[in-house]
Write an enzyme that holds these catalytic residues in place. Structure first.
Site, PDB file in Angstrom:
ATOM      1  N   ASP A 461      -4.481 -62.974 -18.999  1.00 26.63           N
ATOM      2  CA  ASP A 461      -4.939 -64.087 -18.158  1.00 26.63           C
ATOM      3  C   ASP A 461      -3.772 -64.448 -17.255  1.00 26.63           C
ATOM      4  O   ASP A 461      -2.982 -63.575 -16.898  1.00 26.63           O
ATOM      5  CB  ASP A 461      -5.421 -65.264 -19.026  1.00 26.63           C
ATOM      6  CG  ASP A 461      -6.501 -66.099 -18.330  1.00 26.63           C
ATOM      7  OD1 ASP A 461      -6.289 -66.476 -17.165  1.00 26.63           O
ATOM      8  OD2 ASP A 461      -7.542 -66.361 -18.941  1.00 26.63           O
ATOM      9  N   HIS A 494      -4.243 -62.341 -14.492  1.00 31.36           N
ATOM     10  CA  HIS A 494      -5.026 -63.037 -13.472  1.00 31.36           C
ATOM     11  C   HIS A 494      -4.072 -63.594 -12.432  1.00 31.36           C
ATOM     12  O   HIS A 494      -3.553 -62.858 -11.615  1.00 31.36           O
ATOM     13  CB  HIS A 494      -5.898 -64.114 -14.123  1.00 31.36           C
ATOM     14  CG  HIS A 494      -6.997 -63.544 -14.970  1.00 31.36           C
ATOM     15  ND1 HIS A 494      -7.927 -64.327 -15.632  1.00 31.36           N
ATOM     16  CD2 HIS A 494      -7.325 -62.268 -15.270  1.00 31.36           C
ATOM     17  CE1 HIS A 494      -8.765 -63.554 -16.300  1.00 31.36           C
ATOM     18  NE2 HIS A 494      -8.428 -62.306 -16.094  1.00 31.36           N
TER      19      HIS A 494
END
Length: 681
Positions: A461, A494
């Site tokens: 993430d 991300h």
């Protein structure tokens, strides 16, 4: 430093006098005193992890604000960090002097002590045409010191022609006494490093016994399986090389009654029926308040602990997920790194290890999930999945936190959570969590005065994420502020530097510089929130950064983020403003081969705000993009951006030779200077 063929117009750094006042730095009058003696009447310079991000400009050519992060000094080593000169166009390195004698340069030192540096060097080697910004290390690990001894340090900047700048203001640093140590495998504790025996009680006993100020709990080589562990004030946890703390795969080893609330529970309790707050299970390593972080008072920095350190070359393994069929990949520096299954709430029972056991047992026995504020009649799978997995490390209510060297691997949920802390530093970690669902590297929530340097990130993430509460009640909480992020290598994941979506109490005063981002999937600078979250992000400086092969957009600022329902009470719209992007190179976005973008679906700059998103949605304002160069990218998509500046922004190549500038009718008051190509008329 940018190639001489593209010299930036000017440079701005942290204002020397202003930041020194905030940090409380104390300079000594002269260098050259014996190592054992500090100048009369001069105390050691205070820790610099109280640094704020002041964007004032100056004219100094000397390095600024030389200092030492809180708890970074041991009996035989210390960490020096400094701000770049106000004017640094031609700076290629820095030289450190100890007691008037040169001891080395920052770039040489980084190759020894920073796990990020070999990736930075590989990135430079691949930049055959000198397209990218050249990042420069501005920190130095000093080793070979003696206990209880004072040393004086200065730093100079090395220019491209080999000359040196004037020296920084000097500081004095005193090493600590040798620390008392307890080893978890000693007869008093009997931990077993076979990867099978559960050692929670043995390791916790060692931690609880280690009460002499500065005491160190040593985890030697071996694989030590354990459940949740809880640290306390004035201690160090040292994971020696070859040591692995392996998280238990049983949910009961992370007891919910010892867990924490992500955000404090308002007092008096909100009257709105939709308000929710869930007590989460503890992480593998924790510092938590006695009241689980329920009250705002209990999580004030220092309320839970002071002076906590985690150091060493070992691994903290959350045992959260299964590996992929391949198990690992060879990265761009020639190292093998793990790969975990990309999962979800619908697949966790198949893909998870600890994540599966925690989800399964929460679903089978929801009555055992105590501590829910304003409990709903039923707990959906999305709630169970989002609230009842353990992260890897959670630090709440800590003043002076230092984490160095360890590898963060395979969490069931998030990586390292730094919540409601003051003076935290994360130095030289390896974050290997790709592609673990929600496997962030670092998250700052309600935290102030942080330093993030020399880290290698390969995450499932965001690499470094900021949160600051949700909606009406979150706006009453603590902001996340004054964080300095530099000399890191960020891959995959991300967002590189990410804000939100929880922004209610503001994320503010962040300096991100001299980082390299490679194959980051969803924005090198990613700012996301909603039209009812409140707060937002402001006073950011994102500069001197090289970005290549971005998976989607390079820059994302959106108020249309798809926020999962989580029990917050709506408030006014969030916004982002006063964001400066300077001296940045971007080569490629939305391309699986790191070449030209393959479709228009991911704009290189994606700004989603303003009335086009819905009636009354806030616009974003006061952005500056200056001295930024793009190639092999998609056109921009800019909605609701007002009163912003684009100066010396160049698009060398755009998909289908399109004009890169796509702005909607609500993007007004913006200026474009020395922009190539110019926006279409």
């Amino acid at each position: 430093m940018r190639s001489t063929r593209r010299k930036p117009k000017f440079r701005r750094s942290l204002g020397g006098a202003a930041l020194a006042a905030v940090m409380g730095l104390t300079s000594v009058a002269a260098m050259g005193s014996p190592a054992s003696a500090a100048p009369t009447g001069k105390a050691d310079s205070p820790a610099c992890s109280s640094s704020s991000v002041d964007l004032d400009s100056g004219t100094s050519r000397a390095p600024q604000n030389l200092c030492v992060p809180a708890q970074a000094t041991d009996s035989n080593k210390t960490l020096l960090v400094w701000n770049k000169p106000d004017i640094y166009d031609d700076v290629v390195d820095y030289r450190v002097y100890m007691d008037g004698r040169a001891v080395g340069t920052a770039e040489e030192n980084a190759r020894i002590f920073s796990p990020a540096q070999e990736y930075v060097d590989a990135f430079r080697d691949a930049d055959k045409d000198d397209f990218h910004v050249r990042t420069v290390a501005h920190n130095y690990t000093v080793t070979g010191l003696s206990p209880r001894t004072s040393y004086q340090f200065t730093v100079t900047a090395i220019r491209a022609d080999g000359s040196e700048s004037p020296a920084s203001a000097p500081i004095t640093v005193s090493t600590t006494p040798e620390r008392h140590q307890v080893t978890i495998t000693s007869p008093a504790f009997k931990a077993v490093g076979d990867g099978k025996a559960l050692n929670t009680a043995s390791i916790q006993k060692a931690i609880d016994t280690c009460r002499t100020p500065g005491c160190t709990v040593v985890v030697p080589a071996g694989t030590f399986k354990t459940g949740a562990l809880f640290l306390h004030s004035d201690m160090t946890l040292e994971l020696q090389e070859g040591a692995r703390l392996l998280g238990s795969d049983h949910a009961e080893d992370y007891p919910l009654d010892k867990g924490y609330y992500l955000y404090p529970v308002p007092d008096p309790l909100p009257t709105e029926a939709e308000y929710r707050n869930y007590r989460r299970p503890p992480s593998l390593i924790n510092v938590l308040p006695e009241d689980n972080g329920r009250s705002a008072q209990g999580r004030e920095p220092g309320a839970a602990a002071n002076n906590v350190r985690i150091v060493g070359k070992g691994v903290v393994d959350g045992n959260g997920w299964e590996r992929t069929a391949e198990g690992s990949v060879m990265d761009e520096a020639g190292n093998e790194i793990p790969q975990y299954v990309a999962s979800s709430a619908g697949k966790v029972l198949d893909d998870g290890v600890l994540a599966a056991d925690q989800f399964r047992k929460a679903k089978e026995n929801p009555k055992a999930l105590t501590g829910i504020i304003n409990r709903p009649e039923t707990l959906d799978d999305s709630v169970l999945y989002g609230q009842y997995r353990s992260s890897l490390m959670t630090f709440m209510g800590v003043k002076n936190l230092y984490v160095e060297g360890v590898t963060a691997d395979n969490p069931a949920f998030h990586g390292v959570m730094i919540l409601d802390t003051e003076n935290s530093t994360v130095n030289g970690m390896r974050h290997t969590t790709y592609n673990a669902n929600n496997g962030d590297g670092l998250e700052f929530g309600g935290a102030t005065n942080g330093i993030v340097l020399n880290n290698f990130f390969d995450t499932g993430d965001d690499q470094v994420n900021f949160a600051a509460g949700q909606g009406k009640y979150g706006a009453m909480g603590r902001p996340s502020e004054n964080v300095w992020i530099f000399n890191n290598y960020m891959r995959m994941g991300h967002g590189g530097v990410a804000v939100g979506s929880n922004t209610a109490a503001w994320v503010q005063r962040v300096l991100a510089e001299d980082n390299v981002m490679y194959k980051v999937e969803t924005g090198g600078l990613r700012m996301k929130s909603t039209s009812d979250m409140a707060g937002g992000g402001r006073d950011f400086l994102f500069r001197d950064t090289a970005m290549a092969c971005m998976g989607s957009s390079a820059f994302i600022m959106t108020l249309s983020y798809n926020q999962s329902p989580s029990g917050y009470i709506a408030a006014e719209s969030a916004t982002f403003k006063d964001v400066k992007v300077r001296n940045v190179s971007v080569d490629g976005n939305n391309s699986p081969t790191c070449g030209m973008a393959v479709s228009d679906s991911k704009p290189v700059i994606d700004i989603q705000a303003g009335p086009s998103l819905g009636e009354g949605t806030a616009t974003l304002s006061a952005f500056t993009f200056q001295d930024v160069v793009f190639r092999n990218v998609n056109p921009t998509n800019i909605k609701g951006l007002t009163n912003s500046t684009f100066d010396d922004v160049t698009f060398q190549s755009v998909r289908n030779n399109a004009n890169p500038w796509r702005l909607d009718q609500y993007s007004t008051g913006n200026t474009f200077t020395d922009v190539t190509p110019a926006p279409a008329q």
